[in-house]
Design a protein around this motif. Sequence first.
Motif, PDB file in Angstrom:
ATOM      1  N   PHE A 272      -4.795   6.047   0.046  1.00  0.00           N
ATOM      2  CA  PHE A 272      -4.108   4.757  -0.123  1.00  0.00           C
ATOM      3  C   PHE A 272      -4.124   4.381  -1.611  1.00  0.00           C
ATOM      4  N   TYR A 273      -2.996   3.874  -2.072  1.00  0.00           N
ATOM      5  CA  TYR A 273      -2.894   3.341  -3.444  1.00  0.00           C
ATOM      6  C   TYR A 273      -2.393   1.908  -3.355  1.00  0.00           C
ATOM      7  N   TYR A 274      -2.907   1.080  -4.234  1.00  0.00           N
ATOM      8  CA  TYR A 274      -2.465  -0.327  -4.333  1.00  0.00           C
ATOM      9  C   TYR A 274      -1.157  -0.328  -5.121  1.00  0.00           C
TER      10      TYR A 274
ATOM     11  N   VAL B 256       4.010  20.079  -0.505  1.00  0.00           N
ATOM     12  CA  VAL B 256       2.722  19.980  -1.210  1.00  0.00           C
ATOM     13  C   VAL B 256       2.075  18.624  -0.947  1.00  0.00           C
ATOM     14  N   ASP B 257       2.846  17.560  -1.184  1.00  0.00           N
ATOM     15  CA  ASP B 257       2.358  16.194  -0.947  1.00  0.00           C
ATOM     16  C   ASP B 257       3.546  15.233  -0.943  1.00  0.00           C
ATOM     17  N   PHE B 258       3.309  14.003  -0.538  1.00  0.00           N
ATOM     18  CA  PHE B 258       4.389  13.010  -0.531  1.00  0.00           C
ATOM     19  C   PHE B 258       3.796  11.608  -0.407  1.00  0.00           C
ATOM     20  N   LYS B 259       4.643  10.640  -0.762  1.00  0.00           N
ATOM     21  CA  LYS B 259       4.237   9.229  -0.704  1.00  0.00           C
ATOM     22  C   LYS B 259       5.118   8.475   0.279  1.00  0.00           C
ATOM     23  N   LEU B 260       4.511   7.648   1.123  1.00  0.00           N
ATOM     24  CA  LEU B 260       5.274   6.816   2.062  1.00  0.00           C
ATOM     25  C   LEU B 260       4.968   5.352   1.820  1.00  0.00           C
TER      26      LEU B 260
ATOM     27  N   PRO C 183      13.060  14.118  -3.286  1.00  0.00           N
ATOM     28  CA  PRO C 183      12.299  14.861  -4.312  1.00  0.00           C
ATOM     29  C   PRO C 183      11.665  13.928  -5.362  1.00  0.00           C
ATOM     30  N   ASP C 184      12.040  12.648  -5.375  1.00  0.00           N
ATOM     31  CA  ASP C 184      11.342  11.673  -6.232  1.00  0.00           C
ATOM     32  C   ASP C 184       9.942  11.379  -5.696  1.00  0.00           C
ATOM     33  N   THR C 185       9.793  11.422  -4.380  1.00  0.00           N
ATOM     34  CA  THR C 185       8.555  10.926  -3.753  1.00  0.00           C
ATOM     35  C   THR C 185       7.741  12.044  -3.073  1.00  0.00           C
TER      36      THR C 185
ATOM     37  N   VAL D 211       0.867  -1.186   0.000  1.00  0.00           N
ATOM     38  CA  VAL D 211       0.000   0.000   0.000  1.00  0.00           C
ATOM     39  C   VAL D 211       0.899   1.230   0.000  1.00  0.00           C
ATOM     40  N   GLU D 212       0.659   2.156  -0.932  1.00  0.00           N
ATOM     41  CA  GLU D 212       1.371   3.431  -0.916  1.00  0.00           C
ATOM     42  C   GLU D 212       0.469   4.450  -0.226  1.00  0.00           C
ATOM     43  N   VAL D 213       1.048   5.181   0.704  1.00  0.00           N
ATOM     44  CA  VAL D 213       0.273   6.163   1.473  1.00  0.00           C
ATOM     45  C   VAL D 213       0.674   7.556   0.986  1.00  0.00           C
ATOM     46  N   VAL D 214      -0.293   8.301   0.478  1.00  0.00           N
ATOM     47  CA  VAL D 214      -0.023   9.666   0.009  1.00  0.00           C
ATOM     48  C   VAL D 214      -0.707  10.650   0.946  1.00  0.00           C
ATOM     49  N   VAL D 215       0.047  11.658   1.388  1.00  0.00           N
ATOM     50  CA  VAL D 215      -0.510  12.724   2.227  1.00  0.00           C
ATOM     51  C   VAL D 215      -0.385  14.026   1.440  1.00  0.00           C
ATOM     52  N   ARG D 216      -1.449  14.814   1.436  1.00  0.00           N
ATOM     53  CA  ARG D 216      -1.475  16.042   0.625  1.00  0.00           C
ATOM     54  C   ARG D 216      -1.888  17.253   1.455  1.00  0.00           C
ATOM     55  N   ASN D 217      -1.185  18.375   1.230  1.00  0.00           N
ATOM     56  CA  ASN D 217      -1.530  19.646   1.869  1.00  0.00           C
ATOM     57  C   ASN D 217      -2.058  20.667   0.872  1.00  0.00           C
TER      58      ASN D 217
ATOM     59  N   PHE E 224      11.154  16.694 -13.984  1.00  0.00           N
ATOM     60  CA  PHE E 224      11.449  15.614 -14.936  1.00  0.00           C
ATOM     61  C   PHE E 224      10.158  15.154 -15.617  1.00  0.00           C
ATOM     62  N   ARG E 225       9.113  14.892 -14.791  1.00  0.00           N
ATOM     63  CA  ARG E 225       7.842  14.394 -15.350  1.00  0.00           C
ATOM     64  C   ARG E 225       7.300  15.339 -16.416  1.00  0.00           C
ATOM     65  N   ARG E 226       7.462  16.651 -16.189  1.00  0.00           N
ATOM     66  CA  ARG E 226       6.837  17.651 -17.065  1.00  0.00           C
ATOM     67  C   ARG E 226       7.838  18.333 -18.001  1.00  0.00           C
TER      68      ARG E 226
ATOM     69  N   SER F 189      -3.449  20.929  -3.342  1.00  0.00           N
ATOM     70  CA  SER F 189      -3.866  20.090  -4.471  1.00  0.00           C
ATOM     71  C   SER F 189      -2.846  20.173  -5.608  1.00  0.00           C
ATOM     72  N   ALA F 190      -2.499  19.011  -6.157  1.00  0.00           N
ATOM     73  CA  ALA F 190      -1.566  18.935  -7.289  1.00  0.00           C
ATOM     74  C   ALA F 190      -1.714  17.558  -7.915  1.00  0.00           C
ATOM     75  N   GLY F 191      -1.061  17.372  -9.056  1.00  0.00           N
ATOM     76  CA  GLY F 191      -0.944  16.058  -9.678  1.00  0.00           C
ATOM     77  C   GLY F 191      -2.266  15.344  -9.858  1.00  0.00           C
ATOM     78  N   SER F 192      -2.293  14.078  -9.426  1.00  0.00           N
ATOM     79  CA  SER F 192      -3.468  13.237  -9.716  1.00  0.00           C
ATOM     80  C   SER F 192      -4.705  13.703  -8.957  1.00  0.00           C
ATOM     81  N   LEU F 193      -4.534  14.371  -7.812  1.00  0.00           N
ATOM     82  CA  LEU F 193      -5.718  14.849  -7.074  1.00  0.00           C
ATOM     83  C   LEU F 193      -6.411  15.957  -7.878  1.00  0.00           C
TER      84      LEU F 193
HETATM   85  P1  5GP Z   1       0.221  12.000  -7.500  1.00  0.00           P
HETATM   86  O1  5GP Z   1      -0.827  11.030  -7.012  1.00  0.00           O
HETATM   87  O2  5GP Z   1      -0.292  13.412  -7.502  1.00  0.00           O
HETATM   88  O3  5GP Z   1       0.808  11.590  -8.805  1.00  0.00           O
HETATM   89  O4  5GP Z   1       1.423  11.933  -6.456  1.00  0.00           O
HETATM   90  C1  5GP Z   1       1.261  12.385  -5.132  1.00  0.00           C
HETATM   91  C2  5GP Z   1       2.611  12.401  -4.432  1.00  0.00           C
HETATM   92  O5  5GP Z   1       3.048  11.062  -4.194  1.00  0.00           O
HETATM   93  C3  5GP Z   1       3.729  13.071  -5.235  1.00  0.00           C
HETATM   94  O6  5GP Z   1       4.587  13.741  -4.327  1.00  0.00           O
HETATM   95  C4  5GP Z   1       4.461  11.912  -5.895  1.00  0.00           C
HETATM   96  O7  5GP Z   1       5.832  12.208  -6.037  1.00  0.00           O
HETATM   97  C5  5GP Z   1       4.253  10.781  -4.890  1.00  0.00           C
HETATM   98  N1  5GP Z   1       4.045   9.476  -5.523  1.00  0.00           N
HETATM   99  C6  5GP Z   1       2.883   8.819  -5.702  1.00  0.00           C
HETATM  100  N2  5GP Z   1       3.075   7.631  -6.309  1.00  0.00           N
HETATM  101  C7  5GP Z   1       4.387   7.539  -6.528  1.00  0.00           C
HETATM  102  C8  5GP Z   1       5.221   6.536  -7.134  1.00  0.00           C
HETATM  103  O8  5GP Z   1       4.768   5.467  -7.564  1.00  0.00           O
HETATM  104  N3  5GP Z   1       6.546   6.826  -7.220  1.00  0.00           N
HETATM  105  C9  5GP Z   1       7.064   7.997  -6.742  1.00  0.00           C
HETATM  106  N4  5GP Z   1       8.387   8.223  -6.872  1.00  0.00           N
HETATM  107  N5  5GP Z   1       6.312   8.941  -6.144  1.00  0.00           N
HETATM  108  C10 5GP Z   1       4.991   8.722  -6.046  1.00  0.00           C
END
Ligand code: 5GP
Length: 242
Positions: free
Chosen positions: A120-122, A174-178, A195-197, A89-95, A214-216, A97-101
């Motif tokens: 939570f992401y699978y 802004v946000d991060f993944k754990l 800065p990758d996560t 499970v990937e845990v994303v915390v956001r402060n 890099f992504r953009r 709004s950006a990216g996929s949200l």
């Molecule tokens: P988003 O869901 O907006 O694409 O990402 C939200 C946050 O989680 C961002 O800070 C992004 O870097 C991190 N994140 C989410 N999934 C992944 C992943 O699979 N790999 C990496 N490196 N970061 C992720």
Amino acid sequence: MQRLEMLYEGKAKRVYKTDHPECFWVEFKDDATAFNGAKKGTIDNKGVLNTQISTYFFKLLSEKGVPNHFVSLEGDRDMIVKALKILMVEVVVRNISAGSLSKRIGLSEGTPLDFPIVEFYYKNDSLNDPLINDDHARVLKLATPEQLQLMRQTGLQVNKILLEHLSDKDIHLVDFKLEFGIHNGRFMLGDEITPDTCRFWDKHTGEKLDKDRFRRDMGNVEEAYREIYRRLTGTVFHSDES
Ligand code: 5GP
């Protein structure tokens, strides 16, 4: 400690066994990928910078009482960590709004959130890491209800610590993944904090100092990682070549 055979090669890291049964050896690579591996490249010195940046954050979290897998630095781009069984499970915390949200719910990028959002992401490449809720995680047996609760709690705790710390360095978190795992029956934080996560924006100019460059295709990617290193450590990064 001795590095033994490789156990796993991920997009940004290689994980090796060691001669200590309780520890893994992690090597951070310069390889960069985005969009689940569809975009590939390298960022000069990323492996070394991310090793140092992640070490900095894990030490800070240890001081604040957040159990995590960091054991020691090993050279420039290698780290000894506790051997975890990672929960998928990937845990994303956001402060903010950006990216996929922003895409998913139509809040324009940069909109501050009234309270931190935990998602939570699978962790599953073939499914593109889909967004899931607690029930999905339980049905898929990815984590127990107690572990999900701990992930949420620890995610918010880490957010509070990092928000405060980074604000002093003129960085908006802004946000991060754990990612979390189990070591000898103990739940703890694993993976990396870099800065990758994470999304890091300059507090005054809003400049992006993270992997979105890099992504953009925004350019100055390595410079952004160096700037995060400089703001955290107070020293300018020098690679062997520079
Ligand atoms: P988003 O869901 O907006 O694409 O990402 C939200 C946050 O989680 C961002 O800070 C992004 O870097 C991190 N994140 C989410 N999934 C992944 C992943 O699979 N790999 C990496 N490196 N970061 C992720």
